[in-house]
Design a protein around this motif. Structure first.
Motif, PDB file in Angstrom:
ATOM      1  N   ILE A 141      10.197  -9.137  -2.756  1.00 22.81           N
ATOM      2  CA  ILE A 141      10.237 -10.601  -2.838  1.00 22.81           C
ATOM      3  C   ILE A 141       9.976 -11.045  -4.276  1.00 22.81           C
ATOM      4  CG2 ILE A 141       9.074 -12.728  -2.101  1.00 22.81           C
ATOM      5  CD1 ILE A 141       8.562 -11.207   0.613  1.00 22.81           C
ATOM      6  N   GLU A 178       1.591 -13.340   4.466  1.00 18.39           N
ATOM      7  CA  GLU A 178       2.934 -13.922   4.422  1.00 18.39           C
ATOM      8  C   GLU A 178       2.931 -15.439   4.464  1.00 18.39           C
ATOM      9  OE1 GLU A 178       5.873 -12.024   6.972  1.00 18.39           O
ATOM     10  OE2 GLU A 178       4.611 -10.232   6.979  1.00 18.39           O
ATOM     11  N   THR A 188       0.092  -2.556   3.199  1.00 15.58           N
ATOM     12  CA  THR A 188       1.362  -2.875   3.848  1.00 15.58           C
ATOM     13  C   THR A 188       1.972  -4.166   3.312  1.00 15.58           C
ATOM     14  OG1 THR A 188       0.547  -1.780   5.822  1.00 15.58           O
ATOM     15  CG2 THR A 188       2.483  -3.159   6.081  1.00 15.58           C
ATOM     16  N   TYR A 189       1.160  -5.217   3.191  1.00 21.93           N
ATOM     17  CA  TYR A 189       1.705  -6.479   2.694  1.00 21.93           C
ATOM     18  C   TYR A 189       2.181  -6.334   1.246  1.00 21.93           C
ATOM     19  CZ  TYR A 189       2.605 -11.168   1.299  1.00 21.93           C
ATOM     20  OH  TYR A 189       3.247 -12.270   0.816  1.00 21.93           O
ATOM     21  N   CYS A 190       1.450  -5.581   0.445  1.00 20.24           N
ATOM     22  CA  CYS A 190       1.851  -5.368  -0.953  1.00 20.24           C
ATOM     23  C   CYS A 190       3.264  -4.792  -1.025  1.00 20.24           C
ATOM     24  CB  CYS A 190       0.887  -4.419  -1.654  1.00 20.24           C
ATOM     25  SG  CYS A 190      -0.827  -4.973  -1.761  1.00 20.24           S
ATOM     26  N   LEU A 191       3.547  -3.824  -0.167  1.00 25.88           N
ATOM     27  CA  LEU A 191       4.870  -3.198  -0.164  1.00 25.88           C
ATOM     28  C   LEU A 191       5.957  -4.180   0.252  1.00 25.88           C
ATOM     29  CD1 LEU A 191       3.914   0.277   1.324  1.00 25.88           C
ATOM     30  CD2 LEU A 191       4.471  -0.256  -1.058  1.00 25.88           C
ATOM     31  N   LYS A 192       5.638  -5.107   1.148  1.00 24.46           N
ATOM     32  CA  LYS A 192       6.591  -6.144   1.541  1.00 24.46           C
ATOM     33  C   LYS A 192       6.803  -7.142   0.406  1.00 24.46           C
ATOM     34  CE  LYS A 192       5.612  -6.378   6.492  1.00 24.46           C
ATOM     35  NZ  LYS A 192       5.098  -7.265   7.545  1.00 24.46           N
ATOM     36  N   GLU A 193       5.758  -7.382  -0.351  1.00 26.17           N
ATOM     37  CA  GLU A 193       5.788  -8.401  -1.398  1.00 26.17           C
ATOM     38  C   GLU A 193       6.623  -7.991  -2.614  1.00 26.17           C
ATOM     39  OE1 GLU A 193       2.264 -10.958  -3.136  1.00 26.17           O
ATOM     40  OE2 GLU A 193       2.268  -8.935  -4.003  1.00 26.17           O
ATOM     41  N   TRP A 241      -1.603  -3.881  -6.672  1.00 26.54           N
ATOM     42  CA  TRP A 241      -1.230  -3.399  -5.356  1.00 26.54           C
ATOM     43  C   TRP A 241      -1.456  -1.895  -5.231  1.00 26.54           C
ATOM     44  CZ3 TRP A 241       2.928  -0.056  -4.261  1.00 26.54           C
ATOM     45  CH2 TRP A 241       3.633   0.374  -5.387  1.00 26.54           C
TER      46      TRP A 241
END
Length: 177
Positions: free
Chosen positions: A73, A151, A65-70, A60
């Motif tokens: 999780i 997502e 952006t998605y990496c930071l959300k992941e 990452w």
């Protein structure tokens, strides 16, 4: 030379050189490359250190952006499953200064945070875009590779991790039954 011939020649040239420009990387069933990157102190981060666990590797970057959300999780998955069963390793693909800033901001995460400034791990795993996630079974073989997902893929990733946790590792070659 007419346009049809030019297009055919270009297509043939692309077919010859395309494999050279994209590193496919290992796939499900392959033994996972060992070296992922390194810790801030310079220690190598190796898959083999976590033998017997399911290892989830996320390559990452801070601009993804998605990496930071992941990341939170994945942290939650590791917490629920337990570090004795699942090890999440987040490999930042940026330079040392960026990684130092990341360590400060993500100091509360219990997952292994590594970085790969020389791209040794990224090349070994065929990373050519982010996010890039690899699930490695307890036997050291790749269960699944996810490239450039979003997502809507999260449920499948969780399912694959659960399958990997439940799987009985196969005996290593040469080991006594």
């Amino acid at each position: 030379m007419n346009l049809t011939h030019r297009i055919a020649i270009c297509a043939a040239a692309l077919a010859l050189y395309a494999p050279l420009s994209f590193a496919a990387g290992p796939e499900a069933g392959d033994v996972a490359p060992d070296l992922l990157g390194k810790m801030f102190n310079g220690d190598k981060v190796l898959v083999s250190t976590h033998a017997g666990k399911v290892v989830v590797v996320s390559f990452w970057a801070t601009w993804c952006t998605y990496c930071l959300k992941e990341l939170p999780i994945l942290e939650g998955l590791q917490k629920v499953a337990g570090k004795g069963r699942v090890e999440v390793i987040a490999v930042n693909t940026e330079d040392r200064d960026t990684f130092r800033d990341v360590l400060r901001k993500l100091k509360d995460l219990k997952m292994t945070l590594a970085y790969d400034p020389s791209e040794v791990g990224a090349k070994a795993y065929g990373v050519d875009g982010l996010p890039h996630l690899v699930i490695i079974g307890r036997d050291g073989k790749i269960v699944r590779v996810y490239r450039g997902y979003g997502e809507d893929t999260l449920a499948k990733i969780v399912d694959d991790i659960n399958v990997a946790i439940a799987a009985t590792p196969t005996a290593k070659a040469g080991a006594a039954p």
